[in-house]
Design an enzyme around this catalytic site. Structure first.
Site, PDB file in Angstrom:
ATOM      1  N   LYS A 114      -6.886   3.546  -2.990  1.00  0.00           N
ATOM      2  CA  LYS A 114      -7.212   3.508  -1.564  1.00  0.00           C
ATOM      3  C   LYS A 114      -7.403   4.931  -1.065  1.00  0.00           C
ATOM      4  O   LYS A 114      -6.650   5.831  -1.426  1.00  0.00           O
ATOM      5  CB  LYS A 114      -6.074   2.802  -0.812  1.00  0.00           C
ATOM      6  CG  LYS A 114      -6.185   2.791   0.711  1.00  0.00           C
ATOM      7  CD  LYS A 114      -5.010   2.035   1.301  1.00  0.00           C
ATOM      8  CE  LYS A 114      -4.929   2.178   2.808  1.00  0.00           C
ATOM      9  NZ  LYS A 114      -3.760   1.459   3.382  1.00  0.00           N
ATOM     10  N   ASP A 118       0.856  -1.185   0.000  1.00  0.00           N
ATOM     11  CA  ASP A 118       0.000   0.000   0.000  1.00  0.00           C
ATOM     12  C   ASP A 118       0.893   1.237   0.000  1.00  0.00           C
ATOM     13  O   ASP A 118       1.475   1.589   1.030  1.00  0.00           O
ATOM     14  CB  ASP A 118      -0.880   0.021   1.242  1.00  0.00           C
ATOM     15  CG  ASP A 118      -1.931  -1.087   1.270  1.00  0.00           C
ATOM     16  OD1 ASP A 118      -1.679  -2.167   0.690  1.00  0.00           O
ATOM     17  OD2 ASP A 118      -2.988  -0.878   1.885  1.00  0.00           O
ATOM     18  N   LYS A 174     -10.123   0.413  -1.932  1.00  0.00           N
ATOM     19  CA  LYS A 174      -9.968   0.187  -0.497  1.00  0.00           C
ATOM     20  C   LYS A 174     -10.329   1.460   0.261  1.00  0.00           C
ATOM     21  O   LYS A 174      -9.757   2.525   0.016  1.00  0.00           O
ATOM     22  CB  LYS A 174      -8.535  -0.242  -0.167  1.00  0.00           C
ATOM     23  CG  LYS A 174      -8.293  -0.473   1.336  1.00  0.00           C
ATOM     24  CD  LYS A 174      -6.898  -1.014   1.584  1.00  0.00           C
ATOM     25  CE  LYS A 174      -6.568  -1.081   3.064  1.00  0.00           C
ATOM     26  NZ  LYS A 174      -5.221  -1.624   3.320  1.00  0.00           N
TER      27      LYS A 174
END
Length: 224
Positions: free
Chosen positions: A157, A94, A187
């Site tokens: 995300k 991430d 996300k």
């Protein structure tokens, strides 16, 4: 017609059970993994300094942050961090985008920064791109998502959960979902602390949730 409420099992399978506190210890991570196995979450998400993990992960995947939490690292540093994480056993990375480049409208450089990290996260490993949506205008959210897609990312995300502007919002997730059109995962993370909020993010288009309040969230699910 509204869909049936998500069960605890269904919701858990969408969760990255997260521990990114700076003071976290390896014992804390061991507890995190045990909890993830108990709850049936998709993964745990930890800081790169915790790797390699000499622990039985079972069916739990391992996600690691990169360029976290500011994104103000060179592309070389981010790519190196990602490459080391993958070599140490990470399944997913991430990364945080360079928000300064976004605010300057340097979209080619934003894309190149993401692409450099994607080179270090080859398929079938997963790259999620944190755009820190609470800091961005709606147009910047759209363009950041397009940059991530253009660079070959697998997910976009919302947030690190560390920015004072806030975390995920239904509005941001909706914009992201409309932009990537199912081609990338979405996300939602940051500030999701109860079952109702988690379900609202899923309804808006989130396919993964980054949370640390996993037990509380799952406890709010309808009982079978």
């Amino acid at each position: 017609m509204s869909r049936a409420p998500l069960s605890a099992t269904e919701l858990a399978a969408m969760i990255d059970h997260t521990l990114l506190r700076p003071e976290a210890t390896h014992d804390d991570v061991a507890t995190l993994i045990a909890e993830a196995q108990q709850y049936g979450t998709w993964s745990v998400c930890v800081s790169p300094v915790m790797l390699p993990l000499d622990l039985d992960m079972g069916n739990v995947h391992l996600a690691v942050v990169c360029g976290f939490p500011s994104g103000q690292h060179t592309s070389t540093v981010k790519a190196t961090e990602a490459r080391e994480a993958i070599a140490a056993g990470a399944d997913e990375v991430d990364m945080v985008i360079n928000l300064g480049l976004v605010k300057e409208g340097r979209w080619g450089d934003v894309t190149a920064d993401i692409a450099a990290v994607k080179q270090a996260v080859p398929d079938p490993k997963i790259l999620k791109v944190i755009i820190e949506s609470a800091v961005l205008t709606n147009d910047e959210i759209v363009r950041a998502c397009k940059a991530a897609e253009g660079a070959g990312a697998d997910f976009v995300k919302t947030s690190t959960g560390f920015h004072p502007k806030g975390g995920a919002s239904v509005e941001a997730v909706t914009i992201m979902a409309n932009t990537v059109g199912g081609r990338l995962g979405i996300k939602a993370s940051g500030g999701i602390r109860d079952y109702q909020t988690a379900c609202a993010m899923v309804d808006a288009g989130a396919t993964r949730l980054g949370v640390s309040s996993t037990a509380t969230i799952l406890a709010g699910a309808p009982q079978a």
